[in-house]
Scaffold this motif. Sequence first.
Motif, mmCIF file in Angstrom:
data_model
loop_
_atom_site.group_PDB
_atom_site.id
_atom_site.type_symbol
_atom_site.label_atom_id
_atom_site.label_comp_id
_atom_site.label_asym_id
_atom_site.label_seq_id
_atom_site.Cartn_x
_atom_site.Cartn_y
_atom_site.Cartn_z
ATOM 1 N N ALA A 1 0.827 -1.290 0.024
ATOM 2 C CA ALA A 1 -0.013 0.023 0.086
ATOM 3 C C ALA A 1 1.122 1.427 0.013
ATOM 4 C CB ALA A 1 -0.902 -0.091 1.310
ATOM 5 N N HIS A 2 1.923 0.960 0.644
ATOM 6 C CA HIS A 2 2.944 2.451 0.648
ATOM 7 C C HIS A 2 3.471 2.424 -0.581
ATOM 8 C CE1 HIS A 2 5.860 5.405 2.474
ATOM 9 N NE2 HIS A 2 6.866 4.399 1.573
ATOM 10 N N GLN A 3 3.959 1.672 -1.112
ATOM 11 C CA GLN A 3 4.867 1.495 -2.298
ATOM 12 C C GLN A 3 3.919 2.203 -3.461
ATOM 13 O OE1 GLN A 3 7.871 0.716 -3.405
ATOM 14 N NE2 GLN A 3 8.537 0.283 -1.152
ATOM 15 N N PHE A 4 2.483 1.665 -3.618
ATOM 16 C CA PHE A 4 1.868 2.065 -4.642
ATOM 17 C C PHE A 4 0.928 3.535 -4.131
ATOM 18 C CE2 PHE A 4 2.938 -1.969 -6.104
ATOM 19 C CZ PHE A 4 3.073 -1.949 -7.333
ATOM 20 N N SER A 5 0.949 4.018 -3.200
ATOM 21 C CA SER A 5 0.005 4.989 -2.455
ATOM 22 C C SER A 5 0.047 6.324 -3.441
ATOM 23 C CB SER A 5 0.716 5.480 -1.156
ATOM 24 O OG SER A 5 1.910 6.454 -1.147
ATOM 25 N N CYS A 6 0.976 6.659 -4.351
ATOM 26 C CA CYS A 6 0.886 7.820 -5.218
ATOM 27 C C CYS A 6 0.339 7.712 -6.517
ATOM 28 C CB CYS A 6 2.273 8.502 -5.204
ATOM 29 S SG CYS A 6 2.896 9.199 -3.527
ATOM 30 N N ASP A 7 0.015 6.497 -6.905
ATOM 31 C CA ASP A 7 -0.116 5.838 -8.296
ATOM 32 C C ASP A 7 -1.657 6.310 -8.466
ATOM 33 O OD1 ASP A 7 2.361 5.353 -8.935
ATOM 34 O OD2 ASP A 7 2.133 3.039 -8.319
ATOM 35 N N ARG A 8 -1.883 6.522 -9.888
ATOM 36 C CA ARG A 8 -3.353 6.824 -10.371
ATOM 37 C C ARG A 8 -3.805 5.558 -10.803
ATOM 38 N NH1 ARG A 8 -2.528 13.116 -12.215
ATOM 39 N NH2 ARG A 8 -1.570 13.931 -10.360
ATOM 40 N N TRP A 9 -4.413 5.840 -12.356
ATOM 41 C CA TRP A 9 -5.263 4.977 -12.924
ATOM 42 C C TRP A 9 -6.165 4.316 -12.088
ATOM 43 C CZ3 TRP A 9 -4.124 -0.675 -13.771
ATOM 44 C CH2 TRP A 9 -5.058 -1.199 -14.727
ATOM 45 N N LYS A 10 -6.211 2.757 -11.986
ATOM 46 C CA LYS A 10 -7.138 2.076 -10.998
ATOM 47 C C LYS A 10 -6.487 1.749 -9.590
ATOM 48 C CE LYS A 10 -9.504 0.058 -15.208
ATOM 49 N NZ LYS A 10 -10.804 0.803 -15.034
ATOM 50 N N VAL A 11 -5.053 1.987 -9.439
ATOM 51 C CA VAL A 11 -4.461 1.745 -8.300
ATOM 52 C C VAL A 11 -5.236 1.595 -7.184
ATOM 53 C CG1 VAL A 11 -2.447 1.776 -6.953
ATOM 54 C CG2 VAL A 11 -2.258 1.717 -9.620
ATOM 55 N N PRO A 12 -5.754 2.848 -6.745
ATOM 56 C CA PRO A 12 -6.267 3.263 -5.667
ATOM 57 C C PRO A 12 -7.399 2.102 -5.070
ATOM 58 C CG PRO A 12 -6.149 5.487 -6.465
ATOM 59 C CD PRO A 12 -5.751 4.377 -7.616
ATOM 60 N N GLY A 13 -8.221 1.594 -6.374
ATOM 61 C CA GLY A 13 -9.270 0.903 -5.975
ATOM 62 C C GLY A 13 -8.732 -0.612 -5.814
ATOM 63 N N LEU A 14 -7.369 -0.903 -6.611
ATOM 64 C CA LEU A 14 -6.799 -2.391 -6.424
ATOM 65 C C LEU A 14 -6.222 -2.485 -5.066
ATOM 66 C CD1 LEU A 14 -4.912 -2.340 -9.844
ATOM 67 C CD2 LEU A 14 -7.081 -3.432 -9.071
ATOM 68 N N LEU A 15 -5.823 -1.230 -4.400
ATOM 69 C CA LEU A 15 -5.287 -1.434 -3.034
ATOM 70 C C LEU A 15 -6.379 -1.605 -1.803
ATOM 71 C CD1 LEU A 15 -2.842 1.589 -3.091
ATOM 72 C CD2 LEU A 15 -2.067 -0.807 -3.364
ATOM 73 N N GLU A 16 -7.502 -1.106 -2.401
ATOM 74 C CA GLU A 16 -8.736 -1.216 -1.333
ATOM 75 C C GLU A 16 -9.240 -2.782 -1.259
ATOM 76 O OE1 GLU A 16 -12.157 1.351 -2.153
ATOM 77 O OE2 GLU A 16 -10.901 2.912 -1.924
ATOM 78 N N ALA A 17 -9.088 -3.394 -2.492
ATOM 79 C CA ALA A 17 -9.489 -4.843 -2.925
ATOM 80 C C ALA A 17 -8.344 -5.572 -2.228
ATOM 81 C CB ALA A 17 -9.692 -5.068 -4.470
#
Length: 376
Positions: A229-245
Amino acid sequence: MKTVLISGAGIAGPALAFWLHRYGWQPTIVERAPVLRVGGQAVDFRGTPQLQVLDRMGLLPAIRDAQTGMGAIAIVNEAGAKVSSLPTEAFSGDVEILRGDLGRILYEATRDTTEYLFGDSIAAMEETPQGVEVVFDSGATRRFDLVAGADGTRSRVRALALRSELLHLGMSTAIFTTPNTFGLDREGLMYSAPGRSATILGLGADAKVMLDFASPEISQEVDHRALVAHQFSCDRWKVPGLLEAMWRADDFYFDTATQVAAEHYSAGRIVLVGDAGYGPGPGGMGTGLAVIGAYTLAGELAAHDHHTAAFEAYERRLRPYVQICHKQAKGGEKFLVPRKRSQIWMRNQTMRLMPYLPLKKMMAKGANAITLESYG
C-alpha cells in the motif's frame, strides 16, 4: 518397496510422487499448509519437452481444459488510454493455467497412490546407513529411504542439508483475486510508473491482480500488505481501488523475486527438485522446469541401482537446462518494473514490434533446450 518423503505439495512434489509411484516407490508428501493451496498466479508451459512430460503423465488434456485462455495485455497510461500491447505469446506459453488449478490436477492424479500429510513439516533429519530418520514438527518420527525437498525457494530441506545461495532479482510481487468489475474477458491491463507496475487479468467472474515493484530483499516478517500500500500510494489509474481490494482479499500472496543457486542438488540420501533446488525466478519457466526436473529425477532413480549414481545423473542432465532458465529470468525487473519513465517508454516501443517478430519461436528456443530421456 522403497519409500520417499517429499516435502511440499505444490507442483514439483506431486509430479515427483506421480513418477516414483509408477517406478515402484511408495511416496509420502508432507505439506505445512492445512489443506491444498488454491489460487495463485497463472503459470505456463512452453516448448516440446515440457508438453511431452505432461502428455506422458496423461494430464495434458485436463490442463488444456483448465487453461486460462488469456489474450493480449494492453499497456495503458494513467488515463487508461492504450499505449502498447503485450502479446499472449510473450507470457502465456503454449498452455497457461492458474497455479491452484494445476496443483489440484496433480493432487487428484496422485492422492490414491501417495500418502499426504497436511498441516505438518520436517523439523529435523538424520541420515543413517538404513535411511533418513525424520522428525516432524508434530513430534512424529519416521524413517524413509530418501527425502526430496520440493518446498520452494525458501526450502527447509535445503536449509537443513545443502549449501546454496539465494540471489535477489531486484523486485517483489503481490498477487490476489478480486471480482472482475473491469469488463475484461480473458484479457488484461497493465499500468506502469517508475519502479512499479499494476496488472489486472480478467478470468471470468474473477480477476487476478499483480502489483510488482522494484525493491531490495524484503523480510518475510514485515506487514506485506502495508508495504505494498505504501509503495503504490501515489499511483493513479485504477491503483487506489486495487489497493482497497487487496485489503479484502483472502488469497493475498507476497514474495520477493529470488533465484536459487545450489552448489549441488543432492547430499547423501537427500535431494532437491523444483524451486527448492534451482528456482529461476519470474520469467525463467520455473513451473516447466519443475515438472521436467521431477520426471528426470524419478527416471534416473528407476534407471540406477543406487541413489548416489541416480542423483549424479539427474544433476548432470538437468543443470545445463537450469542454467538456461536462470539466464532467461535475470533482467526481468527491467521489463516488469522499469525504474525511469524513459525506460517505460522504451519498453512500450519494444512491445509494439513484437507482433512482427517470430515471437513464439524465439520464446520456445530456451524451453526446447533439453531432450527428454525415455525411461522404463
